[in-house]
Design a protein around this motif. Sequence first.
Motif, short mmCIF file in Angstrom:
data_model
loop_
_atom_site.label_atom_id
_atom_site.label_comp_id
_atom_site.label_asym_id
_atom_site.label_seq_id
_atom_site.Cartn_x
_atom_site.Cartn_y
_atom_site.Cartn_z
N LYS A 117 0.86 -1.13 0.12
CA LYS A 117 0.07 -0.04 0.12
C LYS A 117 0.89 1.18 0.11
O LYS A 117 2.09 1.29 0.37
CB LYS A 117 -0.91 0.01 1.26
N ASP A 118 0.36 2.35 -0.41
CA ASP A 118 1.14 3.65 -0.39
C ASP A 118 1.47 4.23 1.16
O ASP A 118 0.26 4.17 1.67
CB ASP A 118 0.52 4.65 -1.25
N PHE A 119 2.43 4.82 1.14
CA PHE A 119 2.76 5.68 2.15
C PHE A 119 2.82 7.42 1.68
O PHE A 119 3.89 7.48 0.83
CB PHE A 119 4.04 5.52 3.05
N THR A 120 1.86 8.02 1.97
CA THR A 120 1.91 9.29 1.35
C THR A 120 2.29 10.46 2.46
O THR A 120 1.96 10.46 3.55
CB THR A 120 0.37 9.72 1.04
N ILE A 121 3.52 11.22 1.92
CA ILE A 121 3.78 12.39 2.57
C ILE A 121 3.27 13.56 2.01
O ILE A 121 3.68 13.78 0.61
CB ILE A 121 5.34 12.48 2.57
N THR A 122 2.19 14.27 2.66
CA THR A 122 1.56 15.40 2.09
C THR A 122 2.50 16.56 2.12
O THR A 122 3.46 16.79 3.10
CB THR A 122 0.37 15.77 2.54
N LYS A 123 2.32 17.64 1.30
CA LYS A 123 3.35 18.70 1.54
C LYS A 123 2.74 19.57 2.69
O LYS A 123 1.47 19.51 3.05
CB LYS A 123 3.07 19.96 0.41
N ALA A 124 3.80 20.16 3.55
CA ALA A 124 3.60 21.09 4.85
C ALA A 124 3.03 22.43 4.24
O ALA A 124 3.48 22.87 3.51
CB ALA A 124 4.80 21.06 5.64
N ALA A 125 2.37 23.05 5.41
CA ALA A 125 1.98 24.31 5.10
C ALA A 125 2.94 25.21 5.31
O ALA A 125 3.72 25.23 6.30
CB ALA A 125 0.62 24.37 5.85
N LEU A 126 3.05 26.21 4.51
CA LEU A 126 4.09 27.40 4.75
C LEU A 126 3.36 28.68 4.38
O LEU A 126 2.89 28.96 3.40
CB LEU A 126 5.36 27.07 3.83
N ALA A 141 8.16 28.80 -4.35
CA ALA A 141 7.83 27.54 -4.72
C ALA A 141 8.64 26.33 -3.94
O ALA A 141 9.87 26.70 -3.98
CB ALA A 141 7.59 27.53 -5.89
N ASP A 142 8.11 25.19 -3.61
CA ASP A 142 8.88 24.05 -3.13
C ASP A 142 8.28 22.88 -3.11
O ASP A 142 6.71 23.00 -2.87
CB ASP A 142 9.36 24.33 -1.59
N SER A 143 8.67 21.91 -3.57
CA SER A 143 8.08 20.48 -3.77
C SER A 143 7.42 20.04 -2.43
O SER A 143 6.52 19.21 -2.40
CB SER A 143 8.95 19.33 -4.30
N ASN A 144 8.02 20.51 -1.09
CA ASN A 144 7.66 19.75 0.01
C ASN A 144 6.96 20.78 0.93
O ASN A 144 6.38 20.41 1.85
CB ASN A 144 8.64 19.60 1.01
N TYR A 145 6.28 22.02 0.11
CA TYR A 145 5.39 22.94 0.98
C TYR A 145 4.33 23.33 0.06
O TYR A 145 4.77 23.80 -1.11
CB TYR A 145 6.31 23.94 1.41
N ASN A 146 3.29 23.69 0.71
CA ASN A 146 1.96 24.39 0.19
C ASN A 146 2.35 25.91 0.71
O ASN A 146 2.08 25.92 1.87
CB ASN A 146 0.54 23.89 0.32
N ILE A 147 2.41 26.88 -0.28
CA ILE A 147 2.94 28.02 0.22
C ILE A 147 1.81 29.02 0.04
O ILE A 147 1.35 29.19 -0.95
CB ILE A 147 4.21 28.60 -0.54
N ALA A 148 1.51 29.56 1.43
CA ALA A 148 0.51 30.91 1.28
C ALA A 148 1.24 32.32 1.48
O ALA A 148 2.22 32.13 2.24
CB ALA A 148 -0.57 30.49 2.29
N PHE A 149 0.58 33.04 0.92
CA PHE A 149 1.15 34.57 0.93
C PHE A 149 0.18 35.52 1.62
O PHE A 149 -0.91 35.59 1.28
CB PHE A 149 1.42 35.11 -0.43
N VAL A 150 0.76 36.40 2.65
CA VAL A 150 -0.12 37.29 3.39
C VAL A 150 0.40 38.61 3.12
O VAL A 150 1.56 39.01 3.27
CB VAL A 150 -0.17 36.97 4.77
N SER A 151 -0.38 39.45 2.61
CA SER A 151 0.05 40.74 2.28
C SER A 151 -0.21 41.66 3.26
O SER A 151 -0.78 41.37 4.40
CB SER A 151 -0.58 41.34 0.78
N LYS A 152 0.60 42.71 3.37
CA LYS A 152 0.41 43.90 4.44
C LYS A 152 0.74 45.28 3.75
O LYS A 152 0.88 45.40 2.48
CB LYS A 152 1.50 43.68 5.52
#
Length: 259
Positions: A8-17, A76-87
Amino acid sequence: YNIAFVSKDFTITKAALTVTADAKSKVYGTSEPTLTYVITGFVNGDTEASLDIGVSISRAAGENAGTYVITPSGAADSNYNIAFVSKDFTITKATQTITFGALSHTQDVFDLTATSSSGLAVDYSSSNTAVATISGKTVTVLSGGVTNITATQSGDANYHPATAVVQVLTVIRLGVDEDVLLSKTVQVYPNPATNFIRVDLGNVNKAHIKIYSITGKLLLEVQDYTSKEVLNIASLKPGMYLLKIESDTASTMKKFIKR
Protein backbone atom coordinates in the motif's frame (compact mmCIF):
# COMPACT_ATOMS: atom_id res chain seq x y z
CA TYR A 1 1.14 -20.97 6.18
CA ASN A 2 1.53 -19.82 2.62
CA ILE A 3 2.18 -16.09 3.12
CA ALA A 4 1.17 -13.42 0.56
CA PHE A 5 2.17 -9.77 0.72
CA VAL A 6 0.02 -6.78 -0.34
CA SER A 7 1.68 -3.35 -0.75
CA LYS A 8 0.00 0.00 0.00
CA ASP A 9 1.03 3.64 -0.37
CA PHE A 10 2.69 5.76 2.32
CA THR A 11 1.91 9.38 1.41
CA ILE A 12 3.88 12.37 2.63
CA THR A 13 1.76 15.45 1.91
CA LYS A 14 3.21 18.90 1.57
CA ALA A 15 3.52 20.94 4.74
CA ALA A 16 1.88 24.33 5.02
CA LEU A 17 4.20 27.32 4.76
CA THR A 18 3.16 30.95 5.15
CA VAL A 19 5.05 33.98 3.90
CA THR A 20 3.81 37.14 5.64
CA ALA A 21 4.95 40.61 4.57
CA ASP A 22 6.01 43.05 7.28
CA ALA A 23 4.00 46.28 7.39
CA LYS A 24 6.14 49.30 6.47
CA SER A 25 5.79 53.07 6.42
CA LYS A 26 7.67 56.19 5.50
CA VAL A 27 7.16 59.96 5.47
CA TYR A 28 6.38 61.54 2.10
CA GLY A 29 9.54 62.48 0.26
CA THR A 30 11.89 60.29 2.31
CA SER A 31 13.87 57.27 1.13
CA GLU A 32 12.23 53.88 0.70
CA PRO A 33 12.62 51.33 3.52
CA THR A 34 13.64 47.78 2.67
CA LEU A 35 10.66 45.45 2.27
CA THR A 36 10.86 42.39 4.51
CA TYR A 37 8.79 39.30 5.37
CA VAL A 38 8.52 36.43 7.83
CA ILE A 39 8.22 32.74 6.88
CA THR A 40 6.50 30.33 9.26
CA GLY A 41 5.98 26.56 8.96
CA PHE A 42 9.39 25.13 8.11
CA VAL A 43 9.93 21.51 9.35
CA ASN A 44 12.78 19.01 9.40
CA GLY A 45 15.34 21.75 9.86
CA ASP A 46 14.48 23.46 6.57
CA THR A 47 15.21 27.17 6.11
CA GLU A 48 14.48 29.73 3.46
CA ALA A 49 17.59 28.56 1.66
CA SER A 50 15.89 25.18 1.20
CA LEU A 51 13.15 26.59 -1.05
CA ASP A 52 13.21 25.55 -4.69
CA ILE A 53 12.30 29.14 -5.69
CA GLY A 54 12.92 32.05 -3.37
CA VAL A 55 10.48 34.71 -2.19
CA SER A 56 9.89 37.89 -4.16
CA ILE A 57 8.31 40.96 -2.55
CA SER A 58 7.11 44.29 -3.91
CA ARG A 59 4.60 47.00 -3.22
CA ALA A 60 2.06 48.82 -5.33
CA ALA A 61 3.53 51.82 -7.12
CA GLY A 62 2.99 55.33 -5.77
CA GLU A 63 4.86 58.08 -3.89
CA ASN A 64 2.04 60.30 -2.65
CA ALA A 65 0.72 60.04 0.89
CA GLY A 66 -1.60 57.07 1.17
CA THR A 67 -1.73 53.29 1.67
CA TYR A 68 -0.23 50.77 -0.74
CA VAL A 69 -0.26 46.93 -0.65
CA ILE A 70 2.95 45.00 0.00
CA THR A 71 2.70 41.62 -1.75
CA PRO A 72 5.08 38.66 -1.23
CA SER A 73 5.05 36.14 -4.06
CA GLY A 74 7.09 33.75 -6.20
CA ALA A 75 8.21 31.17 -3.65
CA ALA A 76 7.72 27.49 -4.50
CA ASP A 77 8.90 24.17 -3.10
CA SER A 78 8.04 20.52 -3.70
CA ASN A 79 7.58 19.91 0.04
CA TYR A 80 5.40 22.90 0.93
CA ASN A 81 2.09 24.46 0.05
CA ILE A 82 2.93 28.13 0.31
CA ALA A 83 0.43 30.85 1.24
CA PHE A 84 1.16 34.55 0.99
CA VAL A 85 -0.16 37.26 3.33
CA SER A 86 -0.02 40.91 2.19
CA LYS A 87 0.40 43.92 4.46
CA ASP A 88 0.10 47.69 4.12
CA PHE A 89 2.78 50.14 3.13
CA THR A 90 1.81 53.59 4.47
CA ILE A 91 3.19 56.92 3.28
CA THR A 92 2.36 59.60 5.84
CA LYS A 93 2.21 63.36 5.25
CA ALA A 94 5.42 65.33 5.72
CA THR A 95 5.77 68.34 7.98
CA GLN A 96 6.77 71.73 6.62
CA THR A 97 8.21 74.94 8.01
CA ILE A 98 8.01 78.59 6.97
CA THR A 99 11.02 80.90 6.89
CA PHE A 100 10.75 84.66 6.50
CA GLY A 101 13.27 86.29 4.19
CA ALA A 102 14.20 89.94 4.01
CA LEU A 103 11.59 92.49 2.98
CA SER A 104 12.41 94.23 -0.27
CA HIS A 105 11.23 97.82 -0.31
CA THR A 106 10.13 100.33 -2.90
CA GLN A 107 8.61 103.50 -1.45
CA ASP A 108 5.63 102.34 0.67
CA VAL A 109 5.37 98.89 -0.89
CA PHE A 110 7.12 95.76 0.42
CA ASP A 111 7.49 92.40 -1.28
CA LEU A 112 7.23 89.47 1.14
CA THR A 113 9.70 86.62 0.71
CA ALA A 114 8.59 83.96 3.18
CA THR A 115 9.04 80.44 1.83
CA SER A 116 7.78 77.04 2.92
CA SER A 117 10.10 74.05 3.01
CA SER A 118 7.53 72.18 0.92
CA GLY A 119 7.70 74.72 -1.88
CA LEU A 120 3.95 75.35 -1.59
CA ALA A 121 2.73 78.93 -1.83
CA VAL A 122 2.59 80.88 1.45
CA ASP A 123 -0.40 83.00 2.47
CA TYR A 124 -0.04 86.27 4.40
CA SER A 125 -2.22 88.43 6.61
CA SER A 126 -1.78 91.73 8.46
CA SER A 127 -3.04 92.09 12.03
CA ASN A 128 -3.45 95.85 11.71
CA THR A 129 -4.80 96.80 8.31
CA ALA A 130 -4.74 100.47 9.27
CA VAL A 131 -0.93 100.24 9.20
CA ALA A 132 -0.51 97.91 6.23
CA THR A 133 -2.62 95.78 3.93
CA ILE A 134 -1.49 92.64 2.12
CA SER A 135 -2.45 91.43 -1.33
CA GLY A 136 -0.71 88.25 -2.37
CA LYS A 137 2.96 88.89 -1.53
CA THR A 138 2.70 92.67 -1.54
CA VAL A 139 2.45 94.80 1.60
CA THR A 140 1.18 98.34 1.13
CA VAL A 141 2.02 100.68 4.02
CA LEU A 142 -0.80 103.06 4.92
CA SER A 143 0.40 104.73 8.11
CA GLY A 144 2.97 104.57 10.86
CA GLY A 145 2.54 101.94 13.55
CA VAL A 146 3.02 98.26 14.22
CA THR A 147 1.40 95.27 12.53
CA ASN A 148 2.07 91.55 12.69
CA ILE A 149 2.58 89.89 9.34
CA THR A 150 1.51 86.26 9.66
CA ALA A 151 2.65 83.67 7.13
CA THR A 152 0.69 80.41 6.86
CA GLN A 153 0.62 77.34 4.63
CA SER A 154 -2.45 75.11 4.89
CA GLY A 155 -0.83 71.96 3.52
CA ASP A 156 -2.12 69.57 0.89
CA ALA A 157 -2.46 65.84 0.25
CA ASN A 158 1.24 65.30 1.02
CA TYR A 159 2.00 67.94 3.67
CA HIS A 160 0.62 68.84 7.07
CA PRO A 161 -0.21 72.53 7.60
CA ALA A 162 2.82 74.59 8.62
CA THR A 163 3.06 76.31 11.98
CA ALA A 164 2.26 79.97 11.41
CA VAL A 165 5.22 82.36 11.54
CA VAL A 166 4.83 85.98 12.61
CA GLN A 167 7.08 88.87 11.65
CA VAL A 168 6.57 92.25 13.31
CA LEU A 169 6.55 95.18 10.91
CA THR A 170 7.20 98.53 12.57
CA VAL A 171 6.54 101.44 10.23
CA ILE A 172 8.34 104.68 10.99
CA ARG A 173 6.84 107.51 9.00
CA LEU A 174 9.35 110.21 8.21
CA GLY A 175 6.67 112.79 7.56
CA VAL A 176 8.19 116.15 6.60
CA ASP A 177 11.93 115.56 6.22
CA GLU A 178 13.34 117.97 8.79
CA ASP A 179 16.92 118.18 7.62
CA VAL A 180 17.80 121.08 9.90
CA LEU A 181 19.54 120.26 13.16
CA LEU A 182 20.00 123.63 14.88
CA SER A 183 21.40 126.00 12.27
CA LYS A 184 22.96 123.76 9.64
CA THR A 185 21.70 121.03 7.32
CA VAL A 186 22.68 117.57 8.48
CA GLN A 187 24.73 115.70 5.91
CA VAL A 188 25.22 111.95 5.65
CA TYR A 189 27.99 110.81 3.36
CA PRO A 190 28.96 108.89 1.39
CA ASN A 191 25.49 107.83 0.36
CA PRO A 192 25.33 105.12 -0.96
CA ALA A 193 28.07 103.68 1.23
CA THR A 194 29.84 100.33 1.57
CA ASN A 195 31.65 100.13 4.90
CA PHE A 196 31.43 103.50 6.67
CA ILE A 197 29.27 106.60 6.79
CA ARG A 198 29.89 109.95 8.42
CA VAL A 199 27.27 112.35 9.80
CA ASP A 200 28.09 116.07 9.70
CA LEU A 201 26.30 117.61 12.69
CA GLY A 202 27.05 121.21 11.80
CA ASN A 203 27.20 123.40 14.90
CA VAL A 204 26.25 120.56 17.25
CA ASN A 205 29.10 119.02 19.19
CA LYS A 206 27.54 115.62 19.69
CA ALA A 207 24.36 113.68 19.01
CA HIS A 208 22.66 110.35 19.69
CA ILE A 209 22.69 108.21 16.54
CA LYS A 210 20.38 105.27 15.83
CA ILE A 211 20.29 103.14 12.67
CA TYR A 212 17.06 101.29 11.89
CA SER A 213 16.17 98.75 9.23
CA ILE A 214 13.47 99.86 6.85
CA THR A 215 11.05 97.72 8.90
CA GLY A 216 11.88 99.65 12.08
CA LYS A 217 14.30 97.27 13.79
CA LEU A 218 17.06 99.03 15.74
CA LEU A 219 20.40 97.78 14.40
CA LEU A 220 23.03 100.20 15.72
CA GLU A 221 23.10 102.87 18.41
CA VAL A 222 25.90 105.34 19.21
CA GLN A 223 25.86 107.75 22.14
CA ASP A 224 27.75 111.05 22.06
CA TYR A 225 28.60 110.85 18.39
CA THR A 226 30.70 113.70 16.96
CA SER A 227 31.25 114.80 13.39
CA LYS A 228 34.84 113.58 13.57
CA GLU A 229 33.73 109.97 13.92
CA VAL A 230 32.65 107.40 11.35
CA LEU A 231 29.91 104.80 11.69
CA ASN A 232 30.89 101.26 10.73
CA ILE A 233 28.11 99.75 8.57
CA ALA A 234 30.13 96.91 7.06
CA SER A 235 28.03 94.28 8.84
CA LEU A 236 24.73 95.58 7.42
CA LYS A 237 23.16 93.83 4.48
CA PRO A 238 22.75 95.81 1.25
CA GLY A 239 19.58 97.87 1.26
CA MET A 240 17.95 101.04 2.54
CA TYR A 241 18.24 102.14 6.20
CA LEU A 242 16.92 104.93 8.43
CA LEU A 243 19.29 107.12 10.42
CA LYS A 244 17.88 108.99 13.41
CA ILE A 245 19.96 111.88 14.74
CA GLU A 246 19.04 113.44 18.09
CA SER A 247 20.69 116.33 19.88
CA ASP A 248 19.59 117.98 23.11
CA THR A 249 17.45 120.43 21.19
CA ALA A 250 16.38 118.83 17.90
CA SER A 251 16.19 115.62 15.90
CA THR A 252 15.93 114.47 12.33
CA MET A 253 15.62 111.31 10.27
CA LYS A 254 17.70 110.55 7.19
CA LYS A 255 17.83 107.67 4.75
CA PHE A 256 20.96 106.03 3.43
CA ILE A 257 21.74 103.08 1.22
CA LYS A 258 24.19 100.31 2.06
CA ARG A 259 25.76 98.81 -1.07
